[in-house]
Design a protein around this motif. Structure first.
Motif, PDB file in Angstrom:
ATOM      1  N   LEU A   1      31.910  56.292  36.463  1.00  0.00           N
ATOM      2  CA  LEU A   1      32.946  56.934  37.267  1.00  0.00           C
ATOM      3  C   LEU A   1      33.831  57.872  36.448  1.00  0.00           C
ATOM      4  O   LEU A   1      34.635  58.616  37.007  1.00  0.00           O
ATOM      5  CB  LEU A   1      33.840  55.877  37.921  1.00  0.00           C
ATOM      6  CG  LEU A   1      33.152  54.792  38.758  1.00  0.00           C
ATOM      7  CD1 LEU A   1      34.192  53.810  39.277  1.00  0.00           C
ATOM      8  CD2 LEU A   1      32.365  55.404  39.899  1.00  0.00           C
ATOM      9  N   ILE A   2      33.699  57.805  35.125  1.00  0.00           N
ATOM     10  CA  ILE A   2      34.617  58.522  34.233  1.00  0.00           C
ATOM     11  C   ILE A   2      34.049  59.885  33.856  1.00  0.00           C
ATOM     12  O   ILE A   2      32.885  59.991  33.434  1.00  0.00           O
ATOM     13  CB  ILE A   2      34.889  57.705  32.953  1.00  0.00           C
ATOM     14  CG1 ILE A   2      35.429  56.315  33.313  1.00  0.00           C
ATOM     15  CG2 ILE A   2      35.888  58.447  32.052  1.00  0.00           C
ATOM     16  CD1 ILE A   2      35.544  55.380  32.110  1.00  0.00           C
ATOM     17  N   ARG A   3      34.878  60.909  33.984  1.00  0.00           N
ATOM     18  CA  ARG A   3      34.550  62.232  33.470  1.00  0.00           C
ATOM     19  C   ARG A   3      35.259  62.391  32.126  1.00  0.00           C
ATOM     20  O   ARG A   3      36.463  62.673  32.080  1.00  0.00           O
ATOM     21  CB  ARG A   3      34.987  63.326  34.443  1.00  0.00           C
ATOM     22  CG  ARG A   3      34.230  63.325  35.768  1.00  0.00           C
ATOM     23  CD  ARG A   3      34.676  64.471  36.652  1.00  0.00           C
ATOM     24  NE  ARG A   3      34.008  64.460  37.939  1.00  0.00           N
ATOM     25  CZ  ARG A   3      34.262  65.316  38.933  1.00  0.00           C
ATOM     26  NH1 ARG A   3      35.183  66.268  38.751  1.00  0.00           N
ATOM     27  NH2 ARG A   3      33.608  65.234  40.079  1.00  0.00           N
TER      28      ARG A   3
ATOM     29  N   LEU B   1      41.620  49.456  35.472  1.00  0.00           N
ATOM     30  CA  LEU B   1      41.927  48.470  36.503  1.00  0.00           C
ATOM     31  C   LEU B   1      42.101  49.128  37.866  1.00  0.00           C
ATOM     32  O   LEU B   1      41.621  48.620  38.883  1.00  0.00           O
ATOM     33  CB  LEU B   1      43.190  47.696  36.125  1.00  0.00           C
ATOM     34  CG  LEU B   1      42.966  46.481  35.229  1.00  0.00           C
ATOM     35  CD1 LEU B   1      44.280  45.997  34.641  1.00  0.00           C
ATOM     36  CD2 LEU B   1      42.285  45.355  35.986  1.00  0.00           C
ATOM     37  N   ALA B   2      42.781  50.283  37.892  1.00  0.00           N
ATOM     38  CA  ALA B   2      42.946  50.991  39.155  1.00  0.00           C
ATOM     39  C   ALA B   2      41.581  51.404  39.718  1.00  0.00           C
ATOM     40  O   ALA B   2      41.311  51.240  40.915  1.00  0.00           O
ATOM     41  CB  ALA B   2      43.840  52.208  38.965  1.00  0.00           C
TER      42      ALA B   2
ATOM     43  N   ILE C   1      43.884  59.356  36.970  1.00  0.00           N
ATOM     44  CA  ILE C   1      44.121  60.148  35.765  1.00  0.00           C
ATOM     45  C   ILE C   1      44.329  59.208  34.588  1.00  0.00           C
ATOM     46  O   ILE C   1      45.349  58.524  34.493  1.00  0.00           O
ATOM     47  CB  ILE C   1      45.326  61.082  35.952  1.00  0.00           C
ATOM     48  CG1 ILE C   1      45.082  62.005  37.134  1.00  0.00           C
ATOM     49  CG2 ILE C   1      45.583  61.888  34.678  1.00  0.00           C
ATOM     50  CD1 ILE C   1      46.250  62.882  37.492  1.00  0.00           C
ATOM     51  N   GLY C   2      43.351  59.161  33.699  1.00  0.00           N
ATOM     52  CA  GLY C   2      43.413  58.310  32.526  1.00  0.00           C
ATOM     53  C   GLY C   2      42.438  57.155  32.596  1.00  0.00           C
ATOM     54  O   GLY C   2      42.326  56.489  33.635  1.00  0.00           O
TER      55      GLY C   2
ATOM     56  N   ILE D   1      36.971  58.984  41.112  1.00  0.00           N
ATOM     57  CA  ILE D   1      36.634  59.730  39.908  1.00  0.00           C
ATOM     58  C   ILE D   1      37.783  59.550  38.921  1.00  0.00           C
ATOM     59  O   ILE D   1      38.947  59.748  39.276  1.00  0.00           O
ATOM     60  CB  ILE D   1      36.410  61.221  40.197  1.00  0.00           C
ATOM     61  CG1 ILE D   1      35.173  61.414  41.088  1.00  0.00           C
ATOM     62  CG2 ILE D   1      36.239  62.014  38.891  1.00  0.00           C
ATOM     63  CD1 ILE D   1      34.974  62.837  41.540  1.00  0.00           C
ATOM     64  N   VAL D   2      37.446  59.170  37.685  1.00  0.00           N
ATOM     65  CA  VAL D   2      38.445  58.961  36.642  1.00  0.00           C
ATOM     66  C   VAL D   2      38.375  60.133  35.673  1.00  0.00           C
ATOM     67  O   VAL D   2      37.298  60.451  35.150  1.00  0.00           O
ATOM     68  CB  VAL D   2      38.199  57.641  35.884  1.00  0.00           C
ATOM     69  CG1 VAL D   2      39.281  57.426  34.824  1.00  0.00           C
ATOM     70  CG2 VAL D   2      38.152  56.468  36.854  1.00  0.00           C
TER      71      VAL D   2
END
Length: 446
Positions: free
Chosen positions: A132-134, A30-31, A22-23, A43-44
């Motif tokens: 990977l980011i939504r 980094l995570a 989340i975020g 998924i971010v």
């Protein structure tokens, strides 16, 4: 004080999990990188249209300048236009991705926020994280599927007013930052004082303070920056400090800056009265008083609580013992080098989720947390300093390094960190960031 337990480990087989982050700020990136490296599916979720989190400058300010109205339109970033990092870029870089100077960028040793954002954007591109980011997915609920499951429901909305959607994940990593929800000073009369009050979260440029008499509450790095900046346009600036040895005085080499002890009260006639009896009729009060951790989406049925800005119980500031390792937090500690802490935490939790590293059992982790709380109580540290590392930062970093089996951190990191802290001025003196004494290569060679 940190405690290491070497028995009663949680057994986990090596596995690949579906993980929600989340975020998409520094912690989330980094995570995500470390989770991806360990072979997990990640998924971010990012509620804005850009990665970078608090490092994305937003000229907008909130409708409630103190940030108290829960119905206000929230602006995530707290960046002011002139902000520069307060640690050398050599400390700000990641262990395997240095924060290098680029000819077409900001080459100063203490660059501005735009250079940090560019660094994060380059990092995300080079490690294939963007896909990977939504983007524009705001998480509104994180909750276990049921009371015994390790699976989590993540519910989100893509635009305000649209219906929510949800998806099930095996692990959730909370990386939503902690520089958005203001903490404010409280004193008698503040609700009826007729002047303007704002939190530094809503400070962007000094122009609104031109020819004003300003009271500034706080003594942190941002307080120093804002104090110095607004003094160039304000009629007077009066800094209220919490330290016990502060007395009313005018700062040397500054014609319009005074220091006072804390505010005792404010009156309806516009006066701000300080604890030593000195007072000033002010136009504006700026609260440079920090932030609160805020997780409005998280539902754990009381397992994870917020008490006096302490998120807990958390083993090593990361894992809630009863929900470990399926729920974790990255980036909570402060008064440290954030990039290093976040990177080490991310590597640790990724390997825990993979089954390559083991956690102590629930009872051992809970006992470690209680011992930390007891030590803080005995030493007189308030609960709201739970995640403040400062002097303990190196113990914590070295503990994480040991868990990961990495080589010891270089000695220059500790020396440079404390040297930088000493350079941060205790008043509105010269800007330490531009002093000619910053020869980082010499530090490393020595």
């Amino acid at each position: 004080m940190f405690y290491l337990f070497v028995y009663c480990k949680i057994p986990m087989k090596e596995q690949s999990l579906k993980v929600a982050v989340i975020g998409a700020g520094m912690a989330g990136l980094l995570a995500a990188r470390e989770i991806k490296r360990e072979g997990h599916r990640v998924i971010v979720f990012e509620k804005t249209s850009r990665l970078g989190g608090t490092w994305v400058y937003d000229p907008r300010v909130e409708t409630d300048p103190l940030g108290l109205d829960p119905s206000r339109k929230i602006v995530h970033s707290s960046m002011y236009s002139s902000l520069r990092v307060n640690l050398p870029r050599r400390l700000m870089g990641f262990l395997d991705y240095p924060f290098l100077k680029k000819q077409d960028g900001d080459t100063r040793e203490f660059p501005g926020h735009r250079e940090v954002l560019r660094y994060l954007e380059d990092f995300a591109r080079d490690f294939w994280l963007v896909e990977l980011i939504r983007f524009e997915h705001e998480v509104v609920r994180v909750e276990r599927v049921n009371g015994v499951s390790h699976e989590w429901i993540v519910e989100w909305r893509t635009r305000e007013g649209e219906s929510e959607e949800e998806e099930v994940f095996e692990a959730v990593i909370v990386c939503n930052g902690h520089h958005t929800e203001p903490r404010i000073a409280e004193f008698p009369g503040m609700d009826t004082w007729p002047g303007v009050q704002i939190h530094s979260h809503n400070y962007r440029t000094p122009e609104p303070f031109k020819n004003k008499i300003v009271v500034l509450i706080g003594n942190g790095p941002s307080a120093h920056d804002i104090l110095r900046e607004i003094s160039s346009v304000a009629k007077e600036v009066h800094q209220a400090l919490r330290a016990s040895d502060v007395h009313f005085k005018k700062l040397e080499n500054r014609n319009n800056i005074w220091q006072h002890p804390v505010i005792e009260r404010t009156d309806e006639d516009g006066k701000v009265i300080f604890q030593d009896g000195s007072f000033v009729c002010a136009d504006i009060i700026i609260h440079c008083t920090g932030y609160k951790y805020h997780f409005p989406f998280l539902r754990t049925n009381g397992i994870v609580n917020m008490d006096d800005n302490c998120v807990g119980p958390l083993y090593k500031h990361v894992f809630p013992p009863y929900l470990a390792p399926w729920l974790s937090f990255v980036g909570l500690p402060y008064r440290a080098v954030p990039t290093l802490i976040i990177e080490l935490q991310s590597r640790w939790l990724a390997k825990v989720l993979s089954g390559k590293l083991a956690l102590p059992c629930e009872e051992e982790m809970a006992s470690s947390v209680e011992e930390l709380y007891q030590h803080m109580n005995e030493s007189g540290r308030p609960k709201h300093h739970t995640h403040q590392l400062q002097q303990n930062k190196f113990d914590y970093e070295n503990w994480l390094v040991n868990q990961l089996g990495l080589p010891p951190l270089e000695d220059w990191r500790e020396q440079l960190y404390f040297y930088a802290l000493k350079k941060i001025p205790s008043d509105a003196g010269d800007d330490y960031r531009d002093w000619d004494t910053w020869d980082i290569n010499q530090w490393i060679q020595e």
